[in-house]
Each structure stands twice: as C-alpha cells, then as structure tokens.
Design a protein around this motif. Structure first.
Motif, short mmCIF file in Angstrom:
data_model
loop_
_atom_site.label_atom_id
_atom_site.label_comp_id
_atom_site.label_asym_id
_atom_site.label_seq_id
_atom_site.Cartn_x
_atom_site.Cartn_y
_atom_site.Cartn_z
N LEU A 43 15.65 -5.50 -8.94
CA LEU A 43 14.68 -5.93 -9.95
C LEU A 43 13.44 -5.04 -10.01
N LEU A 44 13.06 -4.48 -8.87
CA LEU A 44 11.85 -3.64 -8.82
C LEU A 44 12.19 -2.16 -8.67
N ASP A 45 13.34 -1.75 -9.14
CA ASP A 45 13.83 -0.38 -9.07
C ASP A 45 12.80 0.60 -9.61
N VAL A 46 12.55 1.67 -8.84
CA VAL A 46 11.62 2.72 -9.29
C VAL A 46 12.30 4.10 -9.30
N SER A 47 13.63 4.12 -9.30
CA SER A 47 14.35 5.39 -9.19
C SER A 47 14.07 6.34 -10.36
N ASN A 48 13.70 5.81 -11.50
CA ASN A 48 13.44 6.68 -12.67
C ASN A 48 11.96 7.03 -12.84
N LEU A 49 11.13 6.70 -11.86
CA LEU A 49 9.70 6.99 -11.94
C LEU A 49 9.31 8.06 -10.94
N ASN A 50 8.51 9.02 -11.37
CA ASN A 50 8.02 10.06 -10.47
C ASN A 50 6.69 9.65 -9.86
N ILE A 60 -9.08 -2.27 -5.45
CA ILE A 60 -8.48 -1.22 -6.29
C ILE A 60 -8.90 -1.37 -7.75
N GLU A 61 -9.27 -2.58 -8.16
CA GLU A 61 -9.80 -2.75 -9.52
C GLU A 61 -11.09 -1.97 -9.68
N ASP A 62 -11.90 -1.96 -8.62
CA ASP A 62 -13.21 -1.30 -8.67
C ASP A 62 -13.11 0.21 -8.69
N THR A 63 -11.99 0.79 -8.23
CA THR A 63 -11.90 2.24 -8.16
C THR A 63 -11.59 2.88 -9.50
N GLY A 64 -10.91 2.14 -10.38
CA GLY A 64 -10.56 2.70 -11.68
C GLY A 64 -9.51 3.79 -11.58
N GLY A 65 -8.89 3.92 -10.41
CA GLY A 65 -7.90 4.97 -10.20
C GLY A 65 -6.51 4.56 -10.61
N GLN A 66 -5.53 5.18 -9.97
CA GLN A 66 -4.14 4.94 -10.29
C GLN A 66 -3.79 3.47 -10.10
N LYS A 67 -2.93 2.97 -10.96
CA LYS A 67 -2.45 1.60 -10.88
C LYS A 67 -1.06 1.60 -10.26
N PRO A 68 -0.73 0.59 -9.47
CA PRO A 68 0.63 0.53 -8.92
C PRO A 68 1.65 0.24 -10.01
N VAL A 69 2.86 0.75 -9.83
CA VAL A 69 3.92 0.48 -10.80
C VAL A 69 4.69 -0.78 -10.43
N ARG A 70 4.62 -1.17 -9.17
CA ARG A 70 5.28 -2.38 -8.71
C ARG A 70 4.40 -3.06 -7.66
N ILE A 71 4.41 -4.40 -7.68
CA ILE A 71 3.72 -5.20 -6.68
C ILE A 71 4.71 -6.25 -6.20
N LEU A 72 4.87 -6.34 -4.90
CA LEU A 72 5.75 -7.34 -4.30
C LEU A 72 4.89 -8.31 -3.48
N ILE A 73 5.04 -9.58 -3.76
CA ILE A 73 4.38 -10.62 -2.97
C ILE A 73 5.46 -11.61 -2.56
N ASP A 74 5.75 -11.65 -1.28
CA ASP A 74 6.77 -12.54 -0.73
C ASP A 74 6.06 -13.80 -0.24
N LEU A 75 6.15 -14.86 -1.02
CA LEU A 75 5.39 -16.07 -0.73
C LEU A 75 6.12 -16.98 0.25
N GLY A 76 6.11 -16.60 1.47
CA GLY A 76 6.71 -17.40 2.52
C GLY A 76 5.98 -17.12 3.82
N VAL A 77 6.31 -17.87 4.83
CA VAL A 77 5.73 -17.64 6.15
C VAL A 77 6.74 -16.84 6.95
N SER A 78 6.27 -15.83 7.62
CA SER A 78 7.16 -15.00 8.41
C SER A 78 7.62 -15.76 9.65
N LEU A 79 8.87 -15.58 9.99
CA LEU A 79 9.41 -16.17 11.21
C LEU A 79 8.62 -15.70 12.43
#
Length: 190
Positions: A16-23, A88-107
């Motif tokens: 779903l978050l494939d970035v293979s076609n992005l440089n 990162i909002e304050d920097t005005g720099g590059q934006k991420p192309v993908r963000i992953l947030i895994d909403l669980g508690v780690s074992l």
C-alpha cells in the motif's frame, strides 16, 4: 539484540505504501518501535530515506541497532510523533512521501519494558512510554491521587473499559488501606 515485536500486515503495508517508482523518497515511521516496519521498507526500497520516530528511548535504541546496516538512509528522532510533525512543518523543507503510524502497543513494553504494562509480571506501576523524557506522573501516582470520577474517566477514555466506574470505585477503596505500587497489586483489585 533480541527483537520481540513482529509487525502485523507487513506485506500489505509494503504494498500500500510502495515507493519503488519515486526517486529520493523520504518516509517517516512515526511509531518506529523496534524498527520492524522501517527495516522492511529500507530493505525493499533502496531509493528510500527514512526517519524513525519513537518516544521511548530504550526501544528506539533497539531500532538504531537493527537499522544500523542502512547507514545514512535512516535517521532517528526521540520524541512524540506530533511534536516531530510540528517541527518539520516549521522548516518549510521537503515533505515526506509516506507516513506510517502503527497504532498499537509494542510487545516490547509487555515483555521487556519493566514498567507495569503487563499484569502477568509483578513490576513497578509506571506505564509511561517516555519514561526518560517526561515529568508526567506514573500510573501509581495517578492511582493514588485521582478522584474516583477522574479514574473512571481515565479508564474509559484510554482503554474504553466498560467497567471503568466499578474499577475506579474498587481502586479508591483499596488505596485507603495500602498504596498501589505494582502491576500485580492493581491486577488484584481489577
């Protein structure tokens, strides 16, 4: 290094978050944990740079070790993801192309955290993810000081515990006789 947590739906997440076609793609793993998702993304996509974010210094150290083979393609931020995103909002720099947030508690927190997340072990009742970087009260302090209605609201809001009022009442009664300082003491009351 012992890895405890195994990411769920890993292949689906990679697809779903494939970035293979992005440089020169930049991705944020906003709940890095032990780095399982990050390792999979960095392995599959050699064009990817990644920032691993986690509030827990001890678990982030596991991610640092696990992701060391990726060198300069990965960097780390210890802190809460919402604070990282504000920075990162304050920097005005590059934006991420993908963000992953895994909403669980780690074992990790149940098996190695030593902070009272697991009722299977008798541990100090801490339950803070960011133990090193916060002055937030421990679970033992909350159990000792909150009013019954505040305890019930806390249990409902954070765990959707349908018996929150009953549990809060039992905690308030029990703390009259002894401090509730361990996970097993709280488990016995619950």
């Amino acid at each position: 290094m012992t890895i405890i947590h195994t990411p769920v739906l890993l292949n689906e997440t990679l697809e779903l978050l494939d970035v293979s076609n992005l440089n020169n793609a930049w991705m944020i793993d906003a709940t890095a944990g032990e780095g399982g998702h990050s390792e999979a993304f960095l392995s599959r996509f050699p064009n990817l740079r990644l920032t691993a974010v986690d509030a827990d210094e001890s678990i982030l150290e596991s991610a640092r070790q696990r992701l060391a083979p990726f060198g300069g393609r990965v960097n780390f931020h210890r802190g809460w993801s919402e604070d990282f995103f504000k920075s990162i909002e304050d920097t005005g720099g590059q934006k991420p192309v993908r963000i992953l947030i895994d909403l669980g508690v780690s074992l990790f927190h149940y098996e190695q955290g030593g902070r009272g997340f697991s009722f299977r072990k008798d541990e100090p009742l801490d339950m803070r993810i960011d133990k090193a970087g916060t002055d937030a009260p421990t679970a033992a302090e909350l159990v000792a000081t909150l009013r019954e209605d505040e305890l019930a609201a806390l249990l409902w809001r954070n765990a959707e515990e349908r018996y929150s009022r009953r549990i809060a009442s039992s905690i308030v009664k029990a703390r009259r006789y002894a401090a509730i300082e361990t996970s097993s003491a709280l488990a016995a009351i619950v």
